[in-house]
Design a protein around this motif. Structure first.
Motif, PDB file in Angstrom:
ATOM      1  N   THR A  47       0.841  -1.198   0.000  1.00 44.28           N
ATOM      2  CA  THR A  47       0.000   0.000   0.000  1.00 44.28           C
ATOM      3  C   THR A  47       0.875   1.247   0.000  1.00 44.28           C
ATOM      4  O   THR A  47       2.101   1.161   0.037  1.00 44.28           O
ATOM      5  CB  THR A  47      -0.895   0.044   1.266  1.00 44.28           C
ATOM      6  OG1 THR A  47      -0.070   0.288   2.403  1.00 44.28           O
ATOM      7  CG2 THR A  47      -1.686  -1.227   1.448  1.00 44.28           C
ATOM      8  N   TYR A  49       0.295   3.369   2.497  1.00 45.32           N
ATOM      9  CA  TYR A  49       0.165   3.787   3.894  1.00 45.32           C
ATOM     10  C   TYR A  49       1.555   3.840   4.517  1.00 45.32           C
ATOM     11  O   TYR A  49       2.223   2.822   4.638  1.00 45.32           O
ATOM     12  CB  TYR A  49      -0.715   2.832   4.691  1.00 45.32           C
ATOM     13  CG  TYR A  49      -2.105   2.635   4.133  1.00 45.32           C
ATOM     14  CD1 TYR A  49      -2.811   3.672   3.539  1.00 45.32           C
ATOM     15  CD2 TYR A  49      -2.717   1.400   4.214  1.00 45.32           C
ATOM     16  CE1 TYR A  49      -4.087   3.488   3.031  1.00 45.32           C
ATOM     17  CE2 TYR A  49      -3.994   1.203   3.714  1.00 45.32           C
ATOM     18  CZ  TYR A  49      -4.666   2.254   3.129  1.00 45.32           C
ATOM     19  OH  TYR A  49      -5.930   2.060   2.631  1.00 45.32           O
ATOM     20  N   TYR A  68       6.363   1.181   4.188  1.00 42.12           N
ATOM     21  CA  TYR A  68       4.980   1.128   3.736  1.00 42.12           C
ATOM     22  C   TYR A  68       4.320  -0.150   4.238  1.00 42.12           C
ATOM     23  O   TYR A  68       4.912  -1.225   4.208  1.00 42.12           O
ATOM     24  CB  TYR A  68       4.919   1.210   2.212  1.00 42.12           C
ATOM     25  CG  TYR A  68       5.402   2.552   1.716  1.00 42.12           C
ATOM     26  CD1 TYR A  68       4.546   3.640   1.683  1.00 42.12           C
ATOM     27  CD2 TYR A  68       6.724   2.732   1.337  1.00 42.12           C
ATOM     28  CE1 TYR A  68       4.994   4.881   1.263  1.00 42.12           C
ATOM     29  CE2 TYR A  68       7.178   3.971   0.918  1.00 42.12           C
ATOM     30  CZ  TYR A  68       6.310   5.042   0.880  1.00 42.12           C
ATOM     31  OH  TYR A  68       6.754   6.263   0.478  1.00 42.12           O
TER      32      TYR A  68
END
Length: 151
Positions: A47, A49, A68
């Motif tokens: 992702t 994130y 990540y």
């Protein structure tokens, strides 16, 4: 030659667990239990994130390293019948992990462990980047499609 058990830690050769970064991983497993076959599918999805892990350089300056997180999809089929399907995020394991650590760990992988009368067992691995410690949470998918988690 010391009698202090803490001195043994200086001679350990453990390495930090490798963190899956930006790699799509797909894994198929076929298991049998009581004459029934189950097709299990795991996909680790990278992702965007961000997980920031703070550390200090040689000059004592705090540095924020960016990693990540991943989302892991787990599916279990008996023939064409879908028994279980779910996306796992690290927040779903928050009850097993200290609150001050959850922001700095990554959901690394979900690995097949075994099959028995309880169901199909997996181990979710959540690790802190550049650290040898990790959290291992057992996921048990019953033959009725119910999920149970335990440490």
């Amino acid at each position: 030659m010391s009698d202090d058990p803490d001195d043994a830690n200086a001679f350990r050769h453990e390495k930090p667990q490798a963190i899956n970064q930006n790699q799509l991983i797909r894994r198929d497993t076929i298991v049998s239990y009581e004459d029934k076959r189950y097709h299990c599918y795991v996909q680790v999805n990278p992702t965007s994130y961000k997980v920031v892990k703070s550390s200090y350089n040689d000059e004592g300056v705090e540095v924020g390293n960016v990693y990540y997180d991943n989302i892991v999809n787990l599916n279990v089929y008996q023939g064409a019948k879908k028994l279980f399907s779910r996306d796992f995020h690290k927040q779903q394991f928050a009850s097993f992990i200290p609150k001050d650590v959850i922001q700095q760990i990554i959901l690394n992988d979900v690995l097949f462990k075994k099959v028995d009368q309880e169901g199909i067992h997996y181990t979710a691995s959540l690790g802190m980047p550049d650290n040898i410690s990790s959290f291992q949470i057992e996921l048990i998918v019953s033959y009725e499609g119910k999920l149970r988690m335990k440490v």
